[in-house]
Design an enzyme around this catalytic site. Structure first.
Site, PDB file in Angstrom:
ATOM      1  N   HIS A 478       0.834  -1.208   0.000  1.00 24.10           N
ATOM      2  CA  HIS A 478       0.000   0.000   0.000  1.00 24.10           C
ATOM      3  C   HIS A 478       0.867   1.255   0.000  1.00 24.10           C
ATOM      4  O   HIS A 478       0.683   2.151  -0.844  1.00 24.10           O
ATOM      5  CB  HIS A 478      -0.903  -0.018   1.237  1.00 24.10           C
ATOM      6  CG  HIS A 478      -1.789   1.175   1.370  1.00 24.10           C
ATOM      7  ND1 HIS A 478      -3.116   1.170   1.004  1.00 24.10           N
ATOM      8  CD2 HIS A 478      -1.545   2.440   1.832  1.00 24.10           C
ATOM      9  CE1 HIS A 478      -3.645   2.365   1.226  1.00 24.10           C
ATOM     10  NE2 HIS A 478      -2.712   3.147   1.737  1.00 24.10           N
ATOM     11  N   GLU A 479       1.802   1.320   0.927  1.00 19.76           N
ATOM     12  CA  GLU A 479       2.621   2.533   1.024  1.00 19.76           C
ATOM     13  C   GLU A 479       3.543   2.684  -0.183  1.00 19.76           C
ATOM     14  O   GLU A 479       3.819   3.808  -0.619  1.00 19.76           O
ATOM     15  CB  GLU A 479       3.426   2.525   2.321  1.00 19.76           C
ATOM     16  CG  GLU A 479       2.576   2.551   3.588  1.00 19.76           C
ATOM     17  CD  GLU A 479       1.572   3.696   3.614  1.00 19.76           C
ATOM     18  OE1 GLU A 479       1.818   4.747   2.995  1.00 19.76           O
ATOM     19  OE2 GLU A 479       0.518   3.538   4.266  1.00 19.76           O
ATOM     20  N   HIS A 482       1.616   4.401  -2.860  1.00 17.20           N
ATOM     21  CA  HIS A 482       1.693   5.857  -2.690  1.00 17.20           C
ATOM     22  C   HIS A 482       3.031   6.384  -3.217  1.00 17.20           C
ATOM     23  O   HIS A 482       3.093   7.426  -3.893  1.00 17.20           O
ATOM     24  CB  HIS A 482       1.576   6.225  -1.213  1.00 17.20           C
ATOM     25  CG  HIS A 482       0.189   6.259  -0.675  1.00 17.20           C
ATOM     26  ND1 HIS A 482      -0.830   6.967  -1.275  1.00 17.20           N
ATOM     27  CD2 HIS A 482      -0.346   5.699   0.450  1.00 17.20           C
ATOM     28  CE1 HIS A 482      -1.934   6.834  -0.541  1.00 17.20           C
ATOM     29  NE2 HIS A 482      -1.665   6.063   0.489  1.00 17.20           N
ATOM     30  N   HIS A 485       3.130   6.713  -6.836  1.00 23.20           N
ATOM     31  CA  HIS A 485       2.352   7.877  -7.266  1.00 23.20           C
ATOM     32  C   HIS A 485       3.231   9.126  -7.274  1.00 23.20           C
ATOM     33  O   HIS A 485       3.108   9.990  -8.151  1.00 23.20           O
ATOM     34  CB  HIS A 485       1.158   8.053  -6.325  1.00 23.20           C
ATOM     35  CG  HIS A 485       0.047   8.857  -6.888  1.00 23.20           C
ATOM     36  ND1 HIS A 485      -1.044   9.246  -6.133  1.00 23.20           N
ATOM     37  CD2 HIS A 485      -0.170   9.391  -8.124  1.00 23.20           C
ATOM     38  CE1 HIS A 485      -1.875   9.956  -6.871  1.00 23.20           C
ATOM     39  NE2 HIS A 485      -1.365  10.051  -8.084  1.00 23.20           N
TER      40      HIS A 485
END
Length: 690
Positions: A478-479, A482, A485
């Site tokens: 998940h991180e 990010h 991104h």
């Protein structure tokens, strides 16, 4: 304008590896004078833009604002990184002082009449300026930002709004520090073998290491770090100890002492409601949702309640199964919150013939990091290479170069994976530097992103590998989603770079990336036993995949309850007693007594330690509607790494930042906006969509 050379130049002149900060040259006492100088420098730059005798143009006003305050951005990035991930009393004292001071500074900018007049003039004639879509979005961001800062208010209202923002900044800093203090202070030390009943070796190793860190060699420490407390609640056979640990965990910020956050919550909510009214909004949620995909509180609550009703039915079914297990053991107590994880793990072992402890030896931190990087290589053509021996802000932090398929450096990535007493709990992504293509005042053209991930995994004893739970591994993915991104950003202007998107879109790249963890090819390659190196057996892999929706009622209820309470706080006309409103909201929706909110209000950092997710915790679920549909696009091709779909994903989701509207970005990728059906099916709350 740059900071005087009499101050520590390492704060703003980053001369480390490929432009990294020279972390070893920084001292805690450097930050206070550096902030003072950087604030003065930024003030001077703002005055020069506002009082420019030339008529306003996009370049001399908007672009000038985009590159102003570089020194302040650098000092702030270094400081807030340290405040979150490696703090101390000096940093915390300055945090309490600098948070309101920065709020005052930006309030002054946001209500500068000469500056807003220039921005407003450009906004009113935007159709005549010949701007491309990204530049138009940047202009819109600046104009709306000034309006929400009070630029259109009368002077007394502007002053009141500035005072509110300043006070909120201080309250948010204090809230977070209180939670950290409670987490740091509480430890349950165990030594008797009977107290360790049921605990697997990996957890005992982590607890022994935590005890040694606290000067208690030879003992085992239960801490409030999620990577220790959750497995303790899962595996401990001692119900009294589970209850003791659980009550401490959910009581963070509710201590009846100097770290009690309840008064802070009440004051924060009152100030937020007043701020919304000053700006012409019915409530704070309406203010926060104005520039999001959801748009209105009704739309948010509509989605949450649609999910809630289905999740509650599933959770009641799960609770009945746990009750049957308890009775089968000859016990007659109800399922309490400190029981749920323990008996759910037993139920999973019974239903799927495997337990978390059986799975964990196959989930080594190092191999899951490798899996994160390999998925990025296969989807986006980037390669990560660790650079040993480069100092970061803590010895545990690792530095990686990120290069494209041609070998060009496109980003730097720092990984900070282990829990420590002076690190805020949870996991997050942030950046020291964002990607853009503008020419800076020092003549540099553009900058590459410098991004970091912070996690709180239990640090193993020396010589032993760090082993993750499946939830830990998802957190890592998940991180890193990010981080991608930020690292894949390909825009011109810093304001819309990377994660500079609406709050309910920012979780899409991260939650979507989680899907690749459980792609069979990835698990087969990277889920290998830490002792033997053997891949996860096919039978166990099949069980893991079959159990993906196990306990989904519980997980959805604890999340959705938190999101609904967040919305209740920020749509109420007035909140005289936050605890009463929390309790009333949970009673209204039928919260089971066997489950608590994922984040109870006194330690709800997302909502009260700053403004980031206030009236916005729902965004994880809003983004999940998107991510379920987005991954379905790959599943429809039959290839989770389909090159054409991956190219579209990179172009329209990961690299475009906020350069276009979030809805348009998603439709450019998928061709349509999704319904919640795929998300509900993913959580097994409805039948799969066929």
């Amino acid at each position: 304008m740059t900071i005087s050379v009499s101050l520590n130049p390492a704060l703003v002149k980053w001369t480390g590896h490929e432009g990294l900060p020279n972390f070893e040259a920084l001292r805690d006492e450097d930050f206070a004078p550096a902030f003072e100088a950087a604030l003065q420098a930024h003030d001077a730059e703002i005055e020069a833009i506002a009082n420019n005798p030339q008529p306003p143009t996009f370049d001399n006003t908007i672009v000038a604002l985009e590159i102003a305050g570089d020194d302040l951005s650098r000092v702030s990035a270094l400081f807030w990184s340290k405040a979150g991930a490696h703090t101390n009393e000096v940093i915390q004292a300055l945090e309490r002082e600098i948070a309101p001071k920065l709020s005052r500074h930006y309030s002054r900018i946001g209500t500068n009449p000469a500056l807003f007049a220039r921005i407003d003039a450009l906004w009113q004639k935007r159709s005549e300026l010949g701007l491309d879509l990204e530049a138009t979005r940047v202009l819109e961001r600046h104009w709306k930002g000034f309006v929400k800062s009070g630029a259109k208010l009368d002077k007394p209202e502007q002053e009141r709004l500035a005072a509110i923002n300043e006070k909120l900044a201080g309250l948010g800093a204090k809230f977070g520090q209180n939670v950290l203090a409670d987490e740091k202070r509480w430890t349950l030390l165990l030594a008797d073998e009977q107290e360790l009943a049921g605990l697997p070796d990996f957890l005992k190793d982590a607890m022994a290491a935590a005890a040694r860190d606290r000067g208690e060699d030879g003992k085992y420490a239960v801490t409030l770090s999620r990577s220790i407390i959750e497995p303790f609640l899962t595996f401990s056979e001692n119900r009294e100890l589970r209850e003791q640990a659980f009550r401490a965990w959910v009581a963070r910020g509710e201590s009846d002492g100097e770290t009690d956050n309840r008064a802070i919550i009440a004051e924060t909510l009152a100030l937020r409601a007043e701020k919304a009214r000053l700006l012409g909004y019915a409530n704070y949620a309406a203010l926060k949702l104005d520039d999001t995909m959801a748009k209105t509180p009704d739309a948010v609550n509509g989605l949450l309640m649609q999910v809630w009703t289905k999740a509650l039915v599933r959770a009641r079914e799960e609770e009945a199964e746990l009750t049957a297990l308890i009775m089968a053991e000859g016990r007659n107590h109800e399922v309490m919150p400190w029981d749920w994880r323990h008996y759910a793990e037993k139920l999973r072992a019974e239903k799927f013939s495997f337990s978390e402890s059986e799975l964990k030896p196959y989930l080594q931190l190092e191999r899951i990091i490798d899996a994160c990087f390999d998925v990025a290589r296969r989807l986006f053509g980037i390669v990560a290479t660790e650079k040993k021996g480069i100092a970061a802000y803590h010895p545990d932090v690792r530095v990686f170069e990120i290069r494209d398929s041609q070998g060009k450096l496109v980003a730097l990535f720092l990984g900070d994976y282990f829990a420590r007493p002076l690190k805020r709990s949870g996991a997050w992504m942030s950046s020291f530097q964002s990607q853009h293509r503008l020419t800076l005042t020092n003549g540099a053209v553009g900058e590459i992103p410098i991004v970091y991930n912070v996690c709180n995994f239990a640090k193993p004893a020396d010589g032993k590998p760090a082993l993750l739970s499946l939830d830990d591994a998802r957190t890592l993915f998940h991180e890193f989603g990010h981080a991608l991104h930020g690292m894949l950003s390909n825009v011109t202007y810093p304001t819309v770079s990377g994660t500079g998107v609406s709050r309910d879109f920012v979780e899409l790249p991260s939650q979507l990336y989680e899907h690749w963890l459980t792609v069979p090819d990835i698990l087969k390659t990277y889920a290998v036993h830490y002792r033997t190196g053997e891949p996860m057996p096919e039978e166990l892999l099949d069980k893991v995949l079959a159990a993906r929706t196990f306990n989904s009622g519980f997980a959805t209820v604890e999340f959705t309850a938190s999101a609904l309470v967040d919305m209740a706080y920020h749509t109420a006309e007035a909140v005289t007693d936050p605890a009463e409103l929390e309790a009333a909201t949970l009673e209204r929706i039928g919260m089971p007594s066997s489950i608590v909110m994922r984040h109870r209000s006194p330690h709800f950092l997302h909502v009260f330690s700053g403004d980031g997710y206030s009236a916005g915790y729902y965004s994880y679920m809003w983004s999940e509607v998107l991510d379920a549909d987005a991954f379905a696009a790959f599943e429809e091709t039959g290839d989770p790494f389909d090159p054409e779909m991956a190219a579209k994903l990179k172009a329209h989701i990961y690299s475009v930042g906020g350069a276009i509207d979030a809805e348009d970005a998603y439709k450019n990728f998928r061709g349509k906006l999704p319904s919640p059906d795929a998300m509900l099916a993913k959580r097994a709350l409805v039948a799969p969509v066929l």
